[in-house]
Write a protein that holds these residues in place. Structure first.
Motif, PDB file in Angstrom:
ATOM      1  N   LYS A 119     -56.548 -11.459 -17.569  1.00 36.24           N
ATOM      2  CA  LYS A 119     -56.380 -10.575 -16.236  1.00 36.24           C
ATOM      3  C   LYS A 119     -55.614 -11.293 -15.359  1.00 36.24           C
ATOM      4  N   LEU A 120     -54.390 -11.264 -15.614  1.00 38.14           N
ATOM      5  CA  LEU A 120     -53.458 -11.864 -14.439  1.00 38.14           C
ATOM      6  C   LEU A 120     -52.783 -10.864 -13.599  1.00 38.14           C
ATOM      7  N   SER A 121     -52.480 -11.184 -12.421  1.00 36.02           N
ATOM      8  CA  SER A 121     -51.710 -10.117 -11.642  1.00 36.02           C
ATOM      9  C   SER A 121     -50.193 -10.569 -11.973  1.00 36.02           C
ATOM     10  N   ALA A 153     -44.182 -12.484 -22.427  1.00 33.08           N
ATOM     11  CA  ALA A 153     -43.811 -11.093 -22.776  1.00 33.08           C
ATOM     12  C   ALA A 153     -44.954 -10.120 -23.348  1.00 33.08           C
ATOM     13  N   SER A 154     -45.626 -10.688 -24.376  1.00 31.04           N
ATOM     14  CA  SER A 154     -46.489  -9.801 -24.940  1.00 31.04           C
ATOM     15  C   SER A 154     -47.759  -9.247 -24.026  1.00 31.04           C
ATOM     16  N   ILE A 155     -48.059 -10.249 -22.852  1.00 32.89           N
ATOM     17  CA  ILE A 155     -48.855  -9.903 -21.789  1.00 32.89           C
ATOM     18  C   ILE A 155     -48.295  -8.503 -20.924  1.00 32.89           C
ATOM     19  N   LEU A 156     -46.940  -8.716 -20.702  1.00 34.01           N
ATOM     20  CA  LEU A 156     -46.374  -7.876 -19.865  1.00 34.01           C
ATOM     21  C   LEU A 156     -46.163  -6.609 -20.742  1.00 34.01           C
ATOM     22  N   ASN A 157     -46.026  -6.528 -21.944  1.00 34.69           N
ATOM     23  CA  ASN A 157     -46.018  -5.345 -22.793  1.00 34.69           C
ATOM     24  C   ASN A 157     -46.987  -4.632 -23.275  1.00 34.69           C
TER      25      ASN A 157
END
Length: 200
Positions: A119-121, A153-157
């Motif tokens: 859980k990151l902004s 990228a996996s977190i963003l997507n």
């Protein structure tokens, strides 16, 4: 009379994963994993053995592609591995070591890690990605740079599936395999939406 000597691959050993606390789970971009290969055995004339390390988001048996972490290492261990978030409700990442002898014959072992989306902004993710990338570049470690960028990228997507129901119980694909946050994916084979019909 002709004799043909056939080379056999190394005897299959074991691959272990450690999150630094003796476990196999962690968070994408934040947990540093260690992979250790044991008990791969080959004839003395076939040595040294080399170790390649790979992963698949989900499982290869489900058609997920392999991604290279490091190739042709003489070390049976690799540390500080950064993994992307895993696939499915269990956030699984299949880890693979492929061990080869000097003649190219190889065998492999696998182990599962369970990697969740932290859980990151957006700002926190940007700062962490920048920091880890800079540290890897200073060491000249291009593999680590790739790991950081792939994990980021996996977190963003990734879809937000924190409130998704038990999709397997509903005969639907996992939330991560769909395209709507907190909703299951498509109906599993043999099932159709309740809005139309339901086939057991």
């Amino acid at each position: 009379e002709v004799s043909i000597l056939v080379n056999s691959p190394p005897l299959v050993g074991v691959l272990e994963v450690d999150n630094g606390e003796g476990g196999d789970s962690g968070d994408a971009l934040q947990t540093l994993f260690k992979l250790s290969a044991y008990d791969f055995i080959d004839d003395a004339d076939d040595l040294p053995l080399t170790y390649s390390y790979l992963y698949a988001i989900g499982r290869r048996a489900e058609g997920k592609p392999e991604v290279l972490i490091a190739a042709g290492s003489l070390s049976s261990q690799i540390s500080d591995v950064i993994l992307p978030n895993g696939g499915g409700n269990t956030s699984v990442v299949e880890l693979i070591t492929r061990v080869s002898d000097i003649f190219g014959a190889s065998s492999e072992a696998t182990v599962d890690a369970f990697v969740k989306t932290p859980k990151l902004s957006v700002e926190e993710l940007s700062n962490l990605t920048s920091s880890l990338t800079s540290a890897a570049l200073e060491k000249g470690d291009t593999s680590a740079v790739f790991q950081v960028l792939s994990s980021s990228a996996s977190i963003l997507n990734s879809l937000n599936c924190s409130l998704a129901p038990d999709c397997m119980a509903l005969n639907r694909a996992d939330c991560e395999d769909g395209d709507t946050p907190n909703m299951c994916g498509k109906c599993l084979e043999g099932f159709v939406s309740n809005d139309v019909a339901h086939k057991e």
